[in-house]
Design a protein around this motif. Structure first.
Motif, PDB file in Angstrom:
ATOM      1  N   VAL A  80       7.368   1.381 -10.225  1.00  0.00           N
ATOM      2  CA  VAL A  80       7.981   1.636  -8.924  1.00  0.00           C
ATOM      3  C   VAL A  80       7.466   2.946  -8.339  1.00  0.00           C
ATOM      4  N   ILE A  81       7.451   3.991  -9.150  1.00  0.00           N
ATOM      5  CA  ILE A  81       7.009   5.303  -8.673  1.00  0.00           C
ATOM      6  C   ILE A  81       5.520   5.283  -8.332  1.00  0.00           C
ATOM      7  N   GLU A  82       4.713   4.593  -9.134  1.00  0.00           N
ATOM      8  CA  GLU A  82       3.276   4.494  -8.851  1.00  0.00           C
ATOM      9  C   GLU A  82       3.027   3.793  -7.520  1.00  0.00           C
ATOM     10  N   ALA A  83       3.758   2.719  -7.253  1.00  0.00           N
ATOM     11  CA  ALA A  83       3.557   1.946  -6.029  1.00  0.00           C
ATOM     12  C   ALA A  83       4.101   2.656  -4.799  1.00  0.00           C
ATOM     13  N   SER A  84       5.204   3.367  -4.956  1.00  0.00           N
ATOM     14  CA  SER A  84       5.858   3.996  -3.805  1.00  0.00           C
ATOM     15  C   SER A  84       6.429   5.353  -4.194  1.00  0.00           C
ATOM     16  N   PRO A  85       5.571   6.355  -4.363  1.00  0.00           N
ATOM     17  CA  PRO A  85       6.034   7.658  -4.840  1.00  0.00           C
ATOM     18  C   PRO A  85       7.116   8.305  -3.974  1.00  0.00           C
ATOM     19  N   ASP A  86       7.121   8.005  -2.682  1.00  0.00           N
ATOM     20  CA  ASP A  86       8.111   8.606  -1.783  1.00  0.00           C
ATOM     21  C   ASP A  86       9.198   7.619  -1.360  1.00  0.00           C
ATOM     22  N   ASP A  87       9.226   6.450  -1.976  1.00  0.00           N
ATOM     23  CA  ASP A  87      10.164   5.366  -1.649  1.00  0.00           C
ATOM     24  C   ASP A  87      10.081   4.958  -0.186  1.00  0.00           C
ATOM     25  N   ALA A 131      -5.016  -3.036  -4.457  1.00  0.00           N
ATOM     26  CA  ALA A 131      -6.005  -2.910  -3.376  1.00  0.00           C
ATOM     27  C   ALA A 131      -5.359  -2.684  -2.023  1.00  0.00           C
ATOM     28  N   SER A 132      -4.307  -3.440  -1.706  1.00  0.00           N
ATOM     29  CA  SER A 132      -3.710  -3.405  -0.369  1.00  0.00           C
ATOM     30  C   SER A 132      -2.347  -2.729  -0.332  1.00  0.00           C
ATOM     31  N   GLY A 133      -1.804  -2.386  -1.459  1.00  0.00           N
ATOM     32  CA  GLY A 133      -0.465  -1.808  -1.490  1.00  0.00           C
ATOM     33  C   GLY A 133       0.554  -2.803  -0.948  1.00  0.00           C
ATOM     34  N   PHE A 134       1.471  -2.307  -0.129  1.00  0.00           N
ATOM     35  CA  PHE A 134       2.505  -3.166   0.431  1.00  0.00           C
ATOM     36  C   PHE A 134       2.014  -3.980   1.614  1.00  0.00           C
TER      37      PHE A 134
END
Length: 141
Positions: A80-87, A131-134
């Motif tokens: 979760v933190i890797e994908a969205s460090p700032d939420d 590659a594309s994130g969210f």
């Protein structure tokens, strides 16, 4: 080379096996038959299957994909933190991570779509890839 697509969910499921069971039931209720093999011997809180759409003869019509389900906020916190460090995408506090891994020359994209739709229906899944994130949600087949 493998392609991995992850889905962050809020599911309130205590056990990965029960979460996978719900997901497979949803897939079977809303689409054609599947070919599947359980992946035994995984860590507690993780359940996995190798799946493909089944043809009329019951055999896979494309390459098998791997569906992994991880449950527990603490277990998936690193992802979760890797994908969205700032939420910035509202995934902090997710307690279920479903990951689809595709390999081979004939990926079963229709099944990937079915899985994404089922996860959205069950647990309001948020898709993500390296590659594309969210932004991957806009390009899903």
């Amino acid at each position: 080379m493998a392609y991995r697509l992850s889905f962050f969910c809020r599911a309130d499921e205590e056990h990965a096996d029960s979460a996978v069971s719900l997901l497979l039931d949803e897939l079977l209720a809303t689409g054609g038959p599947l070919f599947g093999e359980s992946c035994p011997g995984l860590a507690d809180g993780v359940s996995a299957f190798r799946l493909a759409t089944a043809g009329p003869d019951g055999r896979p019509v494309g390459d098998l994909l791997t569906l992994e389900v991880h449950v527990g906020v603490a277990r998936i916190a690193e992802f979760v933190i890797e994908a969205s460090p700032d939420d910035g995408h509202g995934v902090w506090g997710c307690d279920l991570l479903a990951t689809v891994t595709l390999v081979g020359d004939a990926p079963d994209w229709p099944l990937v779509g079915r899985i994404g739709t089922a996860l959205e229906r069950l647990w309001e899944a948020v898709p993500w890839d390296e590659a594309s994130g969210f932004e991957v949600a806009a390009g899903l087949p």
